[in-house]
Each structure stands twice: as structure tokens, then as C-alpha cells.
Design an enzyme around this catalytic site. Structure first.
Site, PDB file in Angstrom:
ATOM      1  N   SER A  74       0.839  -1.195   0.000  1.00 24.45           N
ATOM      2  CA  SER A  74       0.000   0.000   0.000  1.00 24.45           C
ATOM      3  C   SER A  74       0.873   1.244   0.000  1.00 24.45           C
ATOM      4  O   SER A  74       2.017   1.213   0.479  1.00 24.45           O
ATOM      5  CB  SER A  74      -0.934   0.009   1.213  1.00 24.45           C
ATOM      6  OG  SER A  74      -1.836   1.099   1.155  1.00 24.45           O
ATOM      7  N   ASP A  75       0.329   2.321  -0.530  1.00 30.25           N
ATOM      8  CA  ASP A  75       1.051   3.585  -0.529  1.00 30.25           C
ATOM      9  C   ASP A  75       0.041   4.723  -0.557  1.00 30.25           C
ATOM     10  O   ASP A  75      -1.066   4.575  -1.092  1.00 30.25           O
ATOM     11  CB  ASP A  75       1.987   3.691  -1.735  1.00 30.25           C
ATOM     12  CG  ASP A  75       2.984   4.831  -1.571  1.00 30.25           C
ATOM     13  OD1 ASP A  75       3.981   4.643  -0.839  1.00 30.25           O
ATOM     14  OD2 ASP A  75       2.764   5.906  -2.152  1.00 30.25           O
TER      15      ASP A  75
END
Length: 204
Positions: A74-75
Site C-alpha cells: 500500500s502507498d
């Protein structure tokens, strides 16, 4: 009668404590691994494209080391008028970020990717969150930063704490996305990968 095979192990490809705490809500056993990914933006890359590329790269990096596992990457990149706003790292940069966002709408582009090297599964989703900041005085900004020290958060805004007082509105269809991991989209991707929190979680 044959029984179904055990679910694949789950790995969170992130050392973020915020993402770890969010993923714990799904009650799936998981391990944490650092993705060791270069997060440098590419020339002309939009904040949404950057978040999606990095989420997938993080998941793929860990999946290469653990091919049998289902890996979550995730980012999050804050998008201010098309410009990426990352983690401030310092008090001074956090102050500059909040001054720039005061009175404006910022889109927090939160991306999640799920990858399993053995099965060949790879999918990702984007959960944009539109956040409207109040007009903030320098004293309000300073008091907030000293109280929360949000230097590891994109855009310096921790909405789960005192940061909620910075805001006029939050618009999202995946409420945990702003904290760092969109659990509605994460759950959907995990089900596609063969891991259902309601079937394989601790309470199942």
C-alpha cells in the site's frame, strides 16, 4: 470427505504501524515484512499514478521473497493541485505543508495491491479521499504539530487524532483509506486472491 486446503499465509509489505493496526481489524493472521522499495517519483508522474505504482512495487518486492504468500502492498500520496505531498520528516517541512494546504481541498491518493507469485494473482485498487482543510492560523498549526508530531504521515494530517480539528470535511467511500489502508478495497482484493476474512479469520 476431502477438506479444503489451508489458506495461504498473509504478509503485509509495510512497516507502517498505522497499516498494521488497520489490517488487524480483519482478524486474519499475518506477518510484516519491509518491502525495500525506491519511492522516488518518476518525472511527470501524477500523485495517483505514483501511489498505485509504489503499492504494486511493494507487494511484488515482498512476493518475490515469499512466493507462496498473499502479499499486501500500500502507498499514500497527498495530492495538492496535482503536486505530490509526501511525508514531511521534519517539523519545518510539516509546517510548510500545512500552510500550503490551509483552506484548500487535498486528495489523499491511497492505493493497495495484492500479489501472490505462486498463483500469479496481482490486482490493485485506488481509494481517493478528498479532504478539505480549514483556514489555519500559524498558532493552530504549531500547536497541532507539537501535540501530534505527525512527521511520518503524508501531508502531516493524522485525522485519527487531533488532526481532525484541522479539517472542514472528509469525503470517502472507504473510511480507513485516509489512515493508510482502505480496508473495503483490501477485503475485496483478498477475497479475489482466495482469502476471505469472514471465512479464514480468527472468528471464522
Amino acid at each position: 470427505m476431502s477438506s479444503s486446503p489451508p489458506p495461504r499465509p498473509l504478509i503485509l509489505g509495510s512497516t507502517s504501524r498505522y497499516r498494521r493496526e488497520l489490517l488487524e481489524r480483519l482478524r486474519l493472521p499475518f506477518e510484516v515484512r519491509s518491502p525495500e522499495t525506491d519511492e522516488t517519483p518518476q518525472p511527470g508522474e501524477s500523485p495517483a499514478a505514483l501511489a498505485q505504482r509504489l503499492a504494486l512495487a511493494k507487494a511484488q518486492a515482498v512476493a518475490r521473497q515469499h512466493p507462496q504468500a498473499i502479499v499486501i502492498g500500500s502507498d499514500q500520496v497527498a495530492d495538492l493541485d496535482g503536486r505530490p505531498i509526501g511525508k514531511p520528516g521534519t517539523h519545518e517541512r510539516a509546517r510548510e505543508q500545512l500552510r500550503a494546504m490551509s483552506g484548500k481541498a487535498v486528495v489523499f491518493q491511497t492505493a493497495v495491491a495484492v500479489v501472490c507469485a505462486d498463483s500469479g494473482f496481482a490486482a490493485q485498487a485506488l481509494a481517493p479521499v478528498r479532504v478539505v482543510f480549514r483556514e489555519l492560523s500559524d498558532l493552530e498549526i504549531e500547536n497541532y504539530l507539537r501535540a501530534e508530531q505527525p512527521y511520518d504521515c503524508a501531508g502531516s494530517a493524522k485525522s485519527e487524532g487531533l488532526g481532525i480539528a484541522l479539517l472542514a470535511a472528509i469525503e470517502s467511500d472507504d473510511p480507513t483509506a485516509l489512515i493508510g489502508l482502505p480496508l473495503i478495497r483490501t477485503g475485496a482484493l483478498l477475497r479475489q486472491a482466495g482469502l476471505d476474512p469472514l471465512l479464514h479469520g480468527a472468528s471464522a
